[in-house]
Design a protein around this motif. Sequence first.
Motif, PDB file in Angstrom:
ATOM      1  N   ARG A 290       6.280  -5.570   2.032  1.00  0.00           N
ATOM      2  CA  ARG A 290       6.202  -4.724   3.234  1.00  0.00           C
ATOM      3  C   ARG A 290       4.873  -3.983   3.312  1.00  0.00           C
ATOM      4  N   SER A 291       4.422  -3.470   2.173  1.00  0.00           N
ATOM      5  CA  SER A 291       3.132  -2.792   2.068  1.00  0.00           C
ATOM      6  C   SER A 291       2.531  -3.211   0.734  1.00  0.00           C
ATOM      7  N   ALA A 292       1.308  -2.823   0.466  1.00  0.00           N
ATOM      8  CA  ALA A 292       0.818  -2.954  -0.906  1.00  0.00           C
ATOM      9  C   ALA A 292       1.779  -2.163  -1.797  1.00  0.00           C
ATOM     10  N   PRO A 293       2.254  -2.752  -2.892  1.00  0.00           N
ATOM     11  CA  PRO A 293       3.331  -2.116  -3.670  1.00  0.00           C
ATOM     12  C   PRO A 293       2.807  -1.223  -4.798  1.00  0.00           C
ATOM     13  N   THR A 294       3.697  -0.348  -5.242  1.00  0.00           N
ATOM     14  CA  THR A 294       3.444   0.460  -6.434  1.00  0.00           C
ATOM     15  C   THR A 294       3.857  -0.335  -7.658  1.00  0.00           C
ATOM     16  N   LEU A 295       2.966  -0.356  -8.649  1.00  0.00           N
ATOM     17  CA  LEU A 295       3.236  -1.053  -9.910  1.00  0.00           C
ATOM     18  C   LEU A 295       3.822  -0.074 -10.924  1.00  0.00           C
ATOM     19  N   SER A 296       4.891  -0.502 -11.598  1.00  0.00           N
ATOM     20  CA  SER A 296       5.409   0.286 -12.718  1.00  0.00           C
ATOM     21  C   SER A 296       6.019  -0.666 -13.732  1.00  0.00           C
ATOM     22  N   ASN A 320      -3.068  -1.216 -11.603  1.00  0.00           N
ATOM     23  CA  ASN A 320      -3.457  -1.903 -10.381  1.00  0.00           C
ATOM     24  C   ASN A 320      -4.963  -1.784 -10.212  1.00  0.00           C
ATOM     25  N   GLY A 322      -6.591  -3.330  -7.767  1.00  0.00           N
ATOM     26  CA  GLY A 322      -6.833  -3.818  -6.416  1.00  0.00           C
ATOM     27  C   GLY A 322      -5.622  -4.595  -5.944  1.00  0.00           C
ATOM     28  N   SER A 323      -5.170  -4.321  -4.715  1.00  0.00           N
ATOM     29  CA  SER A 323      -3.902  -4.923  -4.294  1.00  0.00           C
ATOM     30  C   SER A 323      -3.853  -5.098  -2.792  1.00  0.00           C
ATOM     31  N   LYS A 325      -0.683  -6.803   0.318  1.00  0.00           N
ATOM     32  CA  LYS A 325       0.741  -7.111   0.486  1.00  0.00           C
ATOM     33  C   LYS A 325       1.102  -8.449  -0.138  1.00  0.00           C
ATOM     34  N   ASP A 359       6.953  -2.240  -6.137  1.00  0.00           N
ATOM     35  CA  ASP A 359       7.869  -1.523  -5.256  1.00  0.00           C
ATOM     36  C   ASP A 359       7.195  -1.220  -3.926  1.00  0.00           C
ATOM     37  N   GLU A 361       9.342  -0.326  -1.202  1.00  0.00           N
ATOM     38  CA  GLU A 361      10.502   0.127  -0.452  1.00  0.00           C
ATOM     39  C   GLU A 361      10.092   1.082   0.666  1.00  0.00           C
TER      40      GLU A 361
ATOM     41  N   VAL B  19      -9.697   2.002  -6.371  1.00  0.00           N
ATOM     42  CA  VAL B  19      -8.798   0.904  -6.009  1.00  0.00           C
ATOM     43  C   VAL B  19      -7.324   1.282  -6.110  1.00  0.00           C
ATOM     44  N   SER B  20      -7.005   2.353  -6.828  1.00  0.00           N
ATOM     45  CA  SER B  20      -5.601   2.765  -6.966  1.00  0.00           C
ATOM     46  C   SER B  20      -5.557   4.173  -7.540  1.00  0.00           C
ATOM     47  N   GLU B  29       5.368   6.321 -15.272  1.00  0.00           N
ATOM     48  CA  GLU B  29       3.979   5.975 -15.015  1.00  0.00           C
ATOM     49  C   GLU B  29       3.917   4.930 -13.906  1.00  0.00           C
ATOM     50  N   SER B  31       1.277   2.918 -10.840  1.00  0.00           N
ATOM     51  CA  SER B  31      -0.054   2.609 -10.347  1.00  0.00           C
ATOM     52  C   SER B  31       0.075   2.381  -8.850  1.00  0.00           C
ATOM     53  N   PRO B  33      -1.090   1.942  -4.904  1.00  0.00           N
ATOM     54  CA  PRO B  33      -2.182   1.418  -4.078  1.00  0.00           C
ATOM     55  C   PRO B  33      -2.621   2.434  -3.031  1.00  0.00           C
ATOM     56  N   ASP B  35      -2.645   2.537   0.123  1.00  0.00           N
ATOM     57  CA  ASP B  35      -2.089   1.994   1.365  1.00  0.00           C
ATOM     58  C   ASP B  35      -1.218   3.067   2.007  1.00  0.00           C
ATOM     59  N   ASN B  38       2.482   2.698   1.924  1.00  0.00           N
ATOM     60  CA  ASN B  38       3.198   2.801   0.646  1.00  0.00           C
ATOM     61  C   ASN B  38       3.785   4.206   0.522  1.00  0.00           C
ATOM     62  N   ARG B  39       5.071   4.293   0.210  1.00  0.00           N
ATOM     63  CA  ARG B  39       5.748   5.599   0.243  1.00  0.00           C
ATOM     64  C   ARG B  39       5.224   6.536  -0.853  1.00  0.00           C
TER      65      ARG B  39
END
Lengths: 362, 59
Positions: A290-296, A320, A322-323, A325, A359, A361, B19-20, B29, B31, B33, B35, B38-39
């Motif tokens: 949906r969007s660039a996601p959050t990494l965990s 991350n 660089g990211s 969608k 993520d 969401e 970049v993030s 923790e 990372s 983006p 964007d 992004n919530r």
Amino acid sequence: MSKAAELAALIGSGQAQGNKNLIINGAMQVAQRGSSTGHTSGYGGPDRFQFDRSGAAAVTLSQDTSVPSGQGFSNSFKIDVTTADSSLAAGDYALFQHRVEAQNLQHLLYGTSEAKRVTLQFWVKSAKTGVHIVGLNAHDAGYYNNQSYTIASANTWQKVIMTFDGYQSGAINNDNGIGFAINWWLAAGSTYSGGTLSSNTWHNTQANRAVGQVNVMDSTSNEWYITGIQLEIGETATPFEHRSFSDELFRCQRYLYRLEIDSDAVGFINLTGWNTNDAYGPILYPVEMRSAPTLSHGASLSDFLLLSASSNPVPSNIYNNGSSKRAMELGFTSTGNIVAGRSYWARITDATNGFIQWDAEL
Amino acid sequence: MNITKSQYVADITGSGENVSIQATIDGAEMSVPLDPANRHYAEIMRQVAAGELTIADAD
């Protein structure tokens, strides 16, 4: 009316078509995150649904096998109260919520005189008898439409059907933000329940949102279950649209993509050493998110290894670099242990706690 | 969201572009983006605008 005419009318109304259910994972088949204990806010349990509260309550969210008999469901969403909030302050609340992406709701024609009615159906089992509230939140307009249902018998599966009028005064933006939020109230202090319930009427008065709602959070003995959620255009609740697991998983992965291992350690990305500290590599998601996601990732980075021909360092950070969608460039740090130009592959080694997720969401 | 740490991450090529954001959100923790859809990023920016959070510069 002949059967052919009935069918034509249903097709014309937008019903009786595949893909009619606006809800993703309404049968609670997909649960990438697994259970969430001590939960107070956010996503957990089956995908695409979240629990939120203000106050003292805490819950465990999980995928359960309790289902209404004879309906073809295998799973339900279970909320188990583990810390009670038996004396609600004015601003206390508890909600079970599903958010629908705005661009998937444009055919409802909100903001026009042709705004379409939608019908919501679900199966619910509550420890508390009495009035429960469900509401739509037209997010962009900031308006609500609430209706009540009554649990007649505690801890017994019950089917609920309700139709909501379309909202004619405000459009749903055609974007990847929140279109609808559907709220199943589980507790409501006077800020949300002190007014008057005007069923199936769009309004923006907080006190009218959850009038009469019983407090499901008032005891650690309470459990609340739900499954078979379907939201469809029209004024009729048609049979639930059972989808395959893979179909629902694919839909869910637009919002959450999670990698775990079943038993044997599995690699998931190839990397190249950049300097003595970091290695990088790209990963593609299975579907555009949906969007660039959050990494965990799981709490312990010792659940990961960076394998190469001559050394297998444990990362001290995954991030991350660089990211978009569609893809992310992952960075793995292991200070002083990476060789520039060397190839690595990253592996998850712990089947119990190891995971990495993206993520996006709502 | 309870955000207790946030720091920009700069591109490895030395371009100077961020970049993030590395952040600790609700104890985990993450990372994040850059964007606006992004919530997590949206909430970080909301807290920054409200004066509740400062994002540290990249190392």
